[in-house]
Design an enzyme around this catalytic site. Sequence first.
Site, PDB file in Angstrom:
ATOM      1  N   ASP A 126    -114.717 -13.813  -8.335  1.00 41.15           N
ATOM      2  CA  ASP A 126    -115.214 -12.285  -8.155  1.00 41.15           C
ATOM      3  C   ASP A 126    -116.639 -12.308  -8.652  1.00 41.15           C
ATOM      4  O   ASP A 126    -117.084 -12.127  -9.933  1.00 41.15           O
ATOM      5  CB  ASP A 126    -114.108 -11.409  -9.026  1.00 41.15           C
ATOM      6  CG  ASP A 126    -114.582 -10.006  -8.755  1.00 41.15           C
ATOM      7  OD1 ASP A 126    -114.781  -9.734  -7.586  1.00 41.15           O
ATOM      8  OD2 ASP A 126    -114.185  -9.202  -9.794  1.00 41.15           O
ATOM      9  N   GLU A 153    -115.078 -13.323  -3.072  1.00 43.48           N
ATOM     10  CA  GLU A 153    -115.274 -12.044  -2.408  1.00 43.48           C
ATOM     11  C   GLU A 153    -116.423 -11.939  -1.632  1.00 43.48           C
ATOM     12  O   GLU A 153    -117.516 -12.153  -2.109  1.00 43.48           O
ATOM     13  CB  GLU A 153    -114.836 -10.964  -3.363  1.00 43.48           C
ATOM     14  CG  GLU A 153    -114.863  -9.506  -2.808  1.00 43.48           C
ATOM     15  CD  GLU A 153    -114.407  -8.574  -4.042  1.00 43.48           C
ATOM     16  OE1 GLU A 153    -113.222  -8.372  -4.268  1.00 43.48           O
ATOM     17  OE2 GLU A 153    -115.352  -7.615  -4.403  1.00 43.48           O
ATOM     18  N   ASP A 183    -111.994  -8.305 -13.654  1.00 36.89           N
ATOM     19  CA  ASP A 183    -112.799  -9.275 -12.665  1.00 36.89           C
ATOM     20  C   ASP A 183    -111.847 -10.500 -12.978  1.00 36.89           C
ATOM     21  O   ASP A 183    -111.864 -11.157 -11.707  1.00 36.89           O
ATOM     22  CB  ASP A 183    -114.103  -9.367 -13.303  1.00 36.89           C
ATOM     23  CG  ASP A 183    -115.056  -8.068 -13.336  1.00 36.89           C
ATOM     24  OD1 ASP A 183    -115.535  -7.507 -12.627  1.00 36.89           O
ATOM     25  OD2 ASP A 183    -114.608  -7.519 -14.600  1.00 36.89           O
TER      26      ASP A 183
END
Length: 194
Positions: free
Chosen positions: A9, A68, A141
């Site tokens: 992330d 991501e 996260d």
Amino acid sequence: MALRVLGVDPGLTRCGYGVIDADRAPSLVRVGVVRTPADMEHGQRLVRILAGLREVIDETQPQQLALERVFANNQRNTVMGVAQVSGLVIHEAAARGIPLELFTPSEVKSAITGYGNADKPQVGEMVKRILRLEAVPKPADAADALALAIAASWRAARGMPVAAPRGLPPAATGSLTSAQRAWLAAEKASRKQF
């Protein structure tokens, strides 16, 4: 044999990472964040993040990475930092020959919860359940990175090669878990909305 997946992330202040072994029941290998202080020189922040991610990759030897996909929002500085960290991850995957899968936030949410607009607590709770953890990984996260790794492992379990076009039939529907079947249904429904 289990597939080892590293989810990332991306973020400049906190870059979350999560490594799982994906088998019939996925299991946690390692989770955490690489942190950089806001007052550190920008280039040094990127150096620290890359060093932290390289350490995780060297230690865990993932066979696949999940990242991501960068999306635009109103905070230009945040988007730029995320894009720069994403570039580091893409470069590292390519340099090491590790297949990389990109996911939008809604794809990950659909995969994990069955709902593309799920909030962070819902995603965290499902990560906890799927990996049979005692608590939701903190900060968010880290939980998001694990969600990415889980989503990538489920896509791989469907028999889809990395970056394959969507909509391919699963290779062995009978061998999918109920959560994977729910993801297939959610993914199909989300495509109808657009």
